[in-house]
Design a protein around this motif. Structure first.
Motif, mmCIF file in Angstrom:
data_model
loop_
_atom_site.group_PDB
_atom_site.id
_atom_site.type_symbol
_atom_site.label_atom_id
_atom_site.label_comp_id
_atom_site.label_asym_id
_atom_site.label_seq_id
_atom_site.Cartn_x
_atom_site.Cartn_y
_atom_site.Cartn_z
ATOM 1 N N MET A 146 0.840 -1.203 0.000
ATOM 2 C CA MET A 146 0.000 0.000 0.000
ATOM 3 C C MET A 146 0.872 1.249 0.000
ATOM 4 N N GLN A 147 0.285 2.331 -0.485
ATOM 5 C CA GLN A 147 0.937 3.636 -0.419
ATOM 6 C C GLN A 147 0.648 4.259 0.947
ATOM 7 N N TYR A 148 1.447 5.260 1.325
ATOM 8 C CA TYR A 148 1.307 5.899 2.634
ATOM 9 C C TYR A 148 -0.111 6.406 2.918
ATOM 10 N N PRO A 149 -0.766 7.130 1.995
ATOM 11 C CA PRO A 149 -2.110 7.640 2.308
ATOM 12 C C PRO A 149 -3.125 6.530 2.632
ATOM 13 N N GLU A 150 -2.990 5.381 1.974
ATOM 14 C CA GLU A 150 -3.906 4.259 2.233
ATOM 15 C C GLU A 150 -3.693 3.691 3.636
ATOM 16 N N ILE A 151 -2.432 3.551 4.030
ATOM 17 C CA ILE A 151 -2.108 3.031 5.363
ATOM 18 C C ILE A 151 -2.582 4.019 6.429
ATOM 19 N N LEU A 152 -2.342 5.300 6.184
ATOM 20 C CA LEU A 152 -2.777 6.341 7.116
ATOM 21 C C LEU A 152 -4.295 6.278 7.301
ATOM 22 N N GLU A 153 -5.034 6.075 6.218
ATOM 23 C CA GLU A 153 -6.494 5.992 6.285
ATOM 24 C C GLU A 153 -6.934 4.787 7.119
ATOM 25 N N LEU A 154 -6.266 3.632 6.947
ATOM 26 C CA LEU A 154 -6.579 2.440 7.759
ATOM 27 C C LEU A 154 -6.378 2.732 9.243
ATOM 28 N N LEU A 155 -5.259 3.377 9.571
ATOM 29 C CA LEU A 155 -4.955 3.697 10.968
ATOM 30 C C LEU A 155 -5.970 4.695 11.530
ATOM 31 N N LYS A 156 -6.314 5.707 10.747
ATOM 32 C CA LYS A 156 -7.293 6.706 11.195
ATOM 33 C C LYS A 156 -8.652 6.060 11.449
ATOM 34 N N ARG A 157 -9.117 5.268 10.482
ATOM 35 C CA ARG A 157 -10.428 4.624 10.628
ATOM 36 C C ARG A 157 -10.461 3.733 11.858
ATOM 37 N N GLY A 158 -9.399 2.949 12.058
ATOM 38 C CA GLY A 158 -9.336 2.060 13.217
ATOM 39 C C GLY A 158 -9.308 2.819 14.528
ATOM 40 N N THR A 159 -8.590 3.928 14.557
ATOM 41 C CA THR A 159 -8.473 4.723 15.778
ATOM 42 C C THR A 159 -9.784 5.425 16.113
ATOM 43 N N GLU A 160 -10.496 5.900 15.088
ATOM 44 C CA GLU A 160 -11.766 6.609 15.308
ATOM 45 C C GLU A 160 -12.801 5.732 16.009
ATOM 46 N N LEU A 161 -12.709 4.407 15.821
ATOM 47 C CA LEU A 161 -13.677 3.481 16.416
ATOM 48 C C LEU A 161 -13.429 3.244 17.902
ATOM 49 N N LEU A 162 -12.247 3.607 18.380
ATOM 50 C CA LEU A 162 -11.884 3.311 19.763
ATOM 51 C C LEU A 162 -12.514 4.306 20.736
ATOM 52 N N PRO A 163 -12.862 3.807 21.924
ATOM 53 C CA PRO A 163 -13.337 4.736 22.955
ATOM 54 C C PRO A 163 -12.181 5.612 23.447
ATOM 55 N N SER A 164 -12.497 6.818 23.835
ATOM 56 C CA SER A 164 -11.480 7.734 24.334
ATOM 57 C C SER A 164 -11.286 7.520 25.827
ATOM 58 N N SER A 165 -10.026 7.530 26.256
ATOM 59 C CA SER A 165 -9.740 7.358 27.691
ATOM 60 C C SER A 165 -9.614 8.708 28.382
#
Length: 118
Positions: A98-117
């Motif tokens: 994958m290119q950098y923007p695609e990986i960044l998008e995967l990380l962002k999407r995954g992080t957005e789903l997490l509850p905030s501490s």
């Protein structure tokens, strides 16, 4: 007793049902270690991150995406993430090729789903 058998089965079924209807409550990142000094160069490890902020920084516009900084005593550090680890997959989706923007998008999407501490 039968309870010892039934309870784990019920828990497993609940987990399967939740997976089908809700977003995962974890960001699962598979890392490859790139640093010899850590004693396991080339080995892969999977780490589940369950809340945010993650407390990590990574290389920008560089593939593979590598962890460059960790917040001292932060969440990612407490889960075993180390500087120099390279992202191999995010929530089961391979980042290899994958290119950098695609990986960044995967990380962002995954992080957005997490509850905030916070």
């Amino acid at each position: 007793s039968d309870d010892n058998i039934v309870q784990p089965m019920v828990a497993a079924m609940d987990a399967v049902i939740l997976q089908g209807n809700e977003a995962p409550a974890a960001l699962v990142i598979s890392f490859e270690n790139k640093r010899k000094a850590m004693g396991w160069k080339g080995k892969e490890v999977e780490i589940s991150l369950l809340s945010r902020p993650l407390g990590l920084a990574f290389s920008e516009d560089v593939v593979p995406v590598k962890i460059t900084k960790l917040v001292k005593d932060g969440y990612a550090m407490s889960r075993g993430v180390k500087v120099g680890m390279a992202v191999k997959s995010v929530n089961g989706q391979s980042a290899v090729g994958m290119q950098y923007p695609e990986i960044l998008e995967l990380l962002k999407r995954g992080t957005e789903l997490l509850p905030s501490s916070d």
